[in-house]
Motif scaffolding. Structure first.
Motif, PDB file in Angstrom:
ATOM      1  N   LYS A  62       2.721  12.528  16.418  1.00  0.00           N
ATOM      2  CA  LYS A  62       4.064  11.946  16.495  1.00  0.00           C
ATOM      3  C   LYS A  62       4.043  10.453  16.186  1.00  0.00           C
ATOM      4  O   LYS A  62       4.973   9.929  15.552  1.00  0.00           O
ATOM      5  N   GLN A  63       3.001   9.787  16.599  1.00  0.00           N
ATOM      6  CA  GLN A  63       2.854   8.386  16.208  1.00  0.00           C
ATOM      7  C   GLN A  63       2.751   8.259  14.694  1.00  0.00           C
ATOM      8  O   GLN A  63       3.332   7.348  14.090  1.00  0.00           O
ATOM      9  N   ALA A  64       2.052   9.209  14.066  1.00  0.00           N
ATOM     10  CA  ALA A  64       1.910   9.187  12.605  1.00  0.00           C
ATOM     11  C   ALA A  64       3.264   9.390  11.924  1.00  0.00           C
ATOM     12  O   ALA A  64       3.547   8.777  10.892  1.00  0.00           O
ATOM     13  N   LEU A  65       4.110  10.247  12.503  1.00  0.00           N
ATOM     14  CA  LEU A  65       5.449  10.460  11.948  1.00  0.00           C
ATOM     15  C   LEU A  65       6.267   9.179  12.006  1.00  0.00           C
ATOM     16  O   LEU A  65       6.913   8.789  11.027  1.00  0.00           O
ATOM     17  N   VAL A  66       6.241   8.520  13.163  1.00  0.00           N
ATOM     18  CA  VAL A  66       6.994   7.265  13.326  1.00  0.00           C
ATOM     19  C   VAL A  66       6.489   6.215  12.335  1.00  0.00           C
ATOM     20  O   VAL A  66       7.275   5.515  11.690  1.00  0.00           O
ATOM     21  N   GLN A  67       5.169   6.133  12.207  1.00  0.00           N
ATOM     22  CA  GLN A  67       4.592   5.162  11.269  1.00  0.00           C
ATOM     23  C   GLN A  67       4.980   5.477   9.828  1.00  0.00           C
ATOM     24  O   GLN A  67       5.252   4.573   9.033  1.00  0.00           O
ATOM     25  N   SER A  68       5.034   6.760   9.487  1.00  0.00           N
ATOM     26  CA  SER A  68       5.427   7.162   8.141  1.00  0.00           C
ATOM     27  C   SER A  68       6.855   6.729   7.840  1.00  0.00           C
ATOM     28  O   SER A  68       7.148   6.167   6.779  1.00  0.00           O
ATOM     29  N   ILE A  69       7.753   6.986   8.779  1.00  0.00           N
ATOM     30  CA  ILE A  69       9.167   6.638   8.570  1.00  0.00           C
ATOM     31  C   ILE A  69       9.333   5.125   8.479  1.00  0.00           C
ATOM     32  O   ILE A  69      10.106   4.622   7.656  1.00  0.00           O
ATOM     33  N   GLU A  70       8.576   4.399   9.292  1.00  0.00           N
ATOM     34  CA  GLU A  70       8.651   2.936   9.213  1.00  0.00           C
ATOM     35  C   GLU A  70       8.051   2.424   7.906  1.00  0.00           C
ATOM     36  O   GLU A  70       8.526   1.436   7.339  1.00  0.00           O
ATOM     37  N   LYS A  71       7.048   3.120   7.408  1.00  0.00           N
ATOM     38  CA  LYS A  71       6.463   2.765   6.102  1.00  0.00           C
ATOM     39  C   LYS A  71       7.473   2.979   4.978  1.00  0.00           C
ATOM     40  O   LYS A  71       7.551   2.183   4.036  1.00  0.00           O
ATOM     41  N   HIS A  72       8.251   4.035   5.092  1.00  0.00           N
ATOM     42  CA  HIS A  72       9.226   4.376   4.043  1.00  0.00           C
ATOM     43  C   HIS A  72      10.612   3.784   4.307  1.00  0.00           C
ATOM     44  O   HIS A  72      11.529   4.033   3.528  1.00  0.00           O
ATOM     45  N   GLN A  73      10.772   3.017   5.390  1.00  0.00           N
ATOM     46  CA  GLN A  73      12.127   2.653   5.808  1.00  0.00           C
ATOM     47  C   GLN A  73      12.892   1.844   4.764  1.00  0.00           C
ATOM     48  O   GLN A  73      14.093   2.060   4.570  1.00  0.00           O
ATOM     49  N   ASN A  74      12.231   0.946   4.066  1.00  0.00           N
ATOM     50  CA  ASN A  74      12.945   0.164   3.046  1.00  0.00           C
ATOM     51  C   ASN A  74      13.458   1.063   1.925  1.00  0.00           C
ATOM     52  O   ASN A  74      14.579   0.888   1.441  1.00  0.00           O
ATOM     53  N   ALA A  75      12.634   2.021   1.533  1.00  0.00           N
ATOM     54  CA  ALA A  75      13.049   2.962   0.486  1.00  0.00           C
ATOM     55  C   ALA A  75      14.188   3.845   0.971  1.00  0.00           C
ATOM     56  O   ALA A  75      15.148   4.109   0.229  1.00  0.00           O
ATOM     57  N   GLY A 101      -3.687  17.696   6.219  1.00  0.00           N
ATOM     58  CA  GLY A 101      -4.329  18.812   6.890  1.00  0.00           C
ATOM     59  C   GLY A 101      -4.174  18.810   8.397  1.00  0.00           C
ATOM     60  O   GLY A 101      -4.854  19.566   9.101  1.00  0.00           O
ATOM     61  N   LYS A 102      -3.262  17.993   8.927  1.00  0.00           N
ATOM     62  CA  LYS A 102      -3.083  17.917  10.375  1.00  0.00           C
ATOM     63  C   LYS A 102      -2.209  19.041  10.913  1.00  0.00           C
ATOM     64  O   LYS A 102      -2.286  19.387  12.099  1.00  0.00           O
ATOM     65  N   MET A 116      14.145  14.075  14.292  1.00  0.00           N
ATOM     66  CA  MET A 116      14.040  15.380  13.623  1.00  0.00           C
ATOM     67  C   MET A 116      12.603  15.710  13.259  1.00  0.00           C
ATOM     68  O   MET A 116      12.159  16.850  13.436  1.00  0.00           O
ATOM     69  N   SER A 117      11.871  14.730  12.744  1.00  0.00           N
ATOM     70  CA  SER A 117      10.483  15.015  12.348  1.00  0.00           C
ATOM     71  C   SER A 117       9.630  15.365  13.562  1.00  0.00           C
ATOM     72  O   SER A 117       8.772  16.258  13.495  1.00  0.00           O
ATOM     73  N   MET A 118       9.878  14.708  14.695  1.00  0.00           N
ATOM     74  CA  MET A 118       9.130  15.024  15.911  1.00  0.00           C
ATOM     75  C   MET A 118       9.446  16.430  16.407  1.00  0.00           C
ATOM     76  O   MET A 118       8.567  17.163  16.876  1.00  0.00           O
ATOM     77  N   THR A 119      10.708  16.836  16.291  1.00  0.00           N
ATOM     78  CA  THR A 119      11.104  18.190  16.680  1.00  0.00           C
ATOM     79  C   THR A 119      10.496  19.220  15.730  1.00  0.00           C
ATOM     80  O   THR A 119      10.029  20.289  16.156  1.00  0.00           O
ATOM     81  N   MET A 120      10.503  18.912  14.451  1.00  0.00           N
ATOM     82  CA  MET A 120       9.862  19.798  13.470  1.00  0.00           C
ATOM     83  C   MET A 120       8.374  19.937  13.767  1.00  0.00           C
ATOM     84  O   MET A 120       7.813  21.036  13.700  1.00  0.00           O
ATOM     85  N   LEU A 121       7.737  18.820  14.131  1.00  0.00           N
ATOM     86  CA  LEU A 121       6.312  18.852  14.449  1.00  0.00           C
ATOM     87  C   LEU A 121       6.031  19.780  15.629  1.00  0.00           C
ATOM     88  O   LEU A 121       5.067  20.561  15.607  1.00  0.00           O
ATOM     89  N   ASP A 122       6.869  19.714  16.659  1.00  0.00           N
ATOM     90  CA  ASP A 122       6.691  20.617  17.808  1.00  0.00           C
ATOM     91  C   ASP A 122       6.678  22.076  17.358  1.00  0.00           C
ATOM     92  O   ASP A 122       5.896  22.894  17.870  1.00  0.00           O
ATOM     93  N   LEU A 123       7.530  22.400  16.396  1.00  0.00           N
ATOM     94  CA  LEU A 123       7.600  23.774  15.888  1.00  0.00           C
ATOM     95  C   LEU A 123       6.370  24.126  15.061  1.00  0.00           C
ATOM     96  O   LEU A 123       5.839  25.234  15.159  1.00  0.00           O
TER      97      LEU A 123
END
Length: 481
Positions: free
Chosen positions: A30-43, A156-157, A436-443
């Motif tokens: 979940k930390q990786a998801l947050v970091q990904s979104i922050e990485k892409h946030q400007n785009a 592969g996570k 949403m990404s965190m909820t998707m990850l739980d699934l």
């Protein structure tokens, strides 16, 4: 001055500590998801702003669809464009195997709501469209969630398939109906959706079922003064019909809503009009309650035609189901909202929100992003309608609402457009991506959760056999002149 500086340092340390503690609650993925979104946030903000500027209406979202699909393709998704016979509809897919988790993205605007990103009514171009429902944020936020999940699959996570559905024309013709009818969710296990709102919550309320249809009357033209007895007025029929609808309102259940828009009531005053047309909409909290009202209102068109001695025609446009709620999925989303905590606003953003409230005659309460407990699902929740309902009757669906405008903001208005083009909207959009990404990850990580969400879907759906409410033939794509 020293005390002021010290207070700023203490506040910064406190905020840093809160953020650190919050992140410690998140798993590594979940930390990786947050970091990904922050990485892409400007785009993502740039995508949202470009769609906001384009402001394209139903089935005309050529540029908006391309912006989203091109970015998804650049991120490694396989793109299928023009699905379900709609040029602006597309599916972006990454991964393979089960589970298959999808996320919805809308991107159409509303006519006549052009607005600068300022807290007073100020059209960019008078009469032009604007994103009065925040769909520029909707598409970009959902794509951000899909990209973040895609990166975990790529690394592969997690294993499975993520799909982003680019869904056009939610505001008018309801494009998702044709996408559902084409079987595009047949292999999906769970679908995720969100919508811009004045609050942040796991959305476990339903919506209103709806049917749209067109009524036309055909009469005989004549001179309105010299020989009106030679005329048969289509406008008379229209007035008699709308009067019938208005008298009927007293005799329907409180959950029913009926609206009409007169599109053609005649052209000039000195001609008995030989043609009239109106767009009619009937809603109810359940499709089963809506359909009898629809049948009665259609009959009333014949009665009006008989009274005015004219011909008539009723044409179905489309119709949608109420949302099938999934509380199991809502509870999963709720936990992730609580992990993320509320959105933080600057003083300038709060001032912006209060100014909108002042101008629209509301209490100046500012912004609300509090994470409230999961609400009880109301029997008749009222509100609007959405073609997400049709998706929810074909696949287990989890809904989310995220703050993108001040408390009590009039929706489908210039005020929502204003917030969607500045930081208040951007913050809500990025927050939705994370939730949403965190909820998707739980699934993805827990097959038992997928099974529980699907089990509730099947139980709530029961014996209902889904049948799309659309006319025969292709979607009503506007023709270029």
């Amino acid at each position: 001055m020293k005390n002021f500086t010290l207070k700023k340092v203490v506040l910064f340390v406190l905020l840093f500590t809160i953020c650190t503690l919050q992140s410690q609650k998140l798993s590594k993925n979940k930390q990786a998801l947050v970091q990904s979104i922050e990485k892409h946030q400007n785009a993502l903000i740039e995508i949202s702003d470009k769609i906001w500027q384009a402001a394209e209406t139903a089935f005309e979202e050529t540029e908006s669809s391309k912006i989203l699909s091109d970015y998804a393709e650049k991120q490694g998704f396989t793109i299928e464009r023009g699905v379900a016979e709609m040029p602006t509809a597309f599916v972006a897919t990454y991964g393979s195997g089960k589970p298959v988790i999808s996320v919805l993205g809308e991107f159409d605007a509303l006519p006549g709501l052009s607005q600068n990103p300022v807290p007073t009514k100020s059209p960019i171009t008078e009469g032009n469209p604007g994103h009065g429902c925040g769909h520029n944020l909707f598409g970009a936020g959902s794509l951000g969630a899909a990209v973040a999940i895609k990166e975990l699959i790529e690394q592969g996570k997690i294993k499975g398939t993520v799909k982003f559905f680019g869904t056009p024309s939610e505001e008018k013709f309801f494009g998702k109906i044709w996408m559902v009818n084409a079987g595009l969710w047949d292999d999906v296990d769970v679908n995720i959706s969100w919508h811009p709102a004045p609050v942040t919550e796991a959305d476990v309320q339903s919506s209103l079922a709806l049917v749209d249809f067109k009524v036309e009357f055909f009469g005989q033209a004549a001179h309105a003064a010299a020989d009106p007895w030679n005329g048969r007025s289509a406008s008379d029929a229209l007035e008699l019909y709308t009067a019938g609808i208005n008298y009927y309102r007293e005799h329907v259940k409180p959950t029913v809503r009926m609206h009409y828009h007169i599109q053609d009531g005649g052209q000039v005053v000195n001609v008995v009009p030989d043609y009239s047309r109106l767009w009619v909409r009937v809603r109810d909290s359940k499709r089963s309650g809506m359909l009898p009202v629809y049948e009665q209102v259609k009959k009333m068109a014949e009665g009006a035609a008989i009274l005015a001695n004219v011909e008539y025609k009723v044409s179905l446009i489309s119709g949608i189901y109420e949302v099938l709620v999934n509380r199991t999925g809502g509870a999963i989303m709720q936990k992730n909202l609580e992990l993320l905590g509320p959105i933080k606003y600057t003083d300038d953003e709060i001032t912006f929100g209060k100014k909108i409230q002042e101008v629209t005659g509301k209490k100046q309460l500012g912004m609300d992003s509090n994470i409230n407990p999961l609400r009880t699902t109301l029997k008749n929740s009222g509100g609007g309608s959405t073609d997400v309902g049709d998706v929810s009757w074909n696949v287990a669906n989890i809904n989310l609402r995220v703050t993108t405008a001040p408390i009590d903001t009039p929706w489908h208005s210039w005020a929502v457009v204003a917030c969607g083009g500045m930081s208040i909207g951007h913050k809500g959009m990025l927050y939705s991506s994370k939730a949403m990404s965190m909820t998707m990850l739980d699934l993805f990580e827990n097959p038992e959760l997928v099974a529980k969400v699907k089990a509730e879907y099947k139980e709530r759906k029961g014996d209902e056999v889904y049948k799309a409410i659309i006319p025969e033939g292709p979607p009503p794509i506007p023709t270029k002149e």
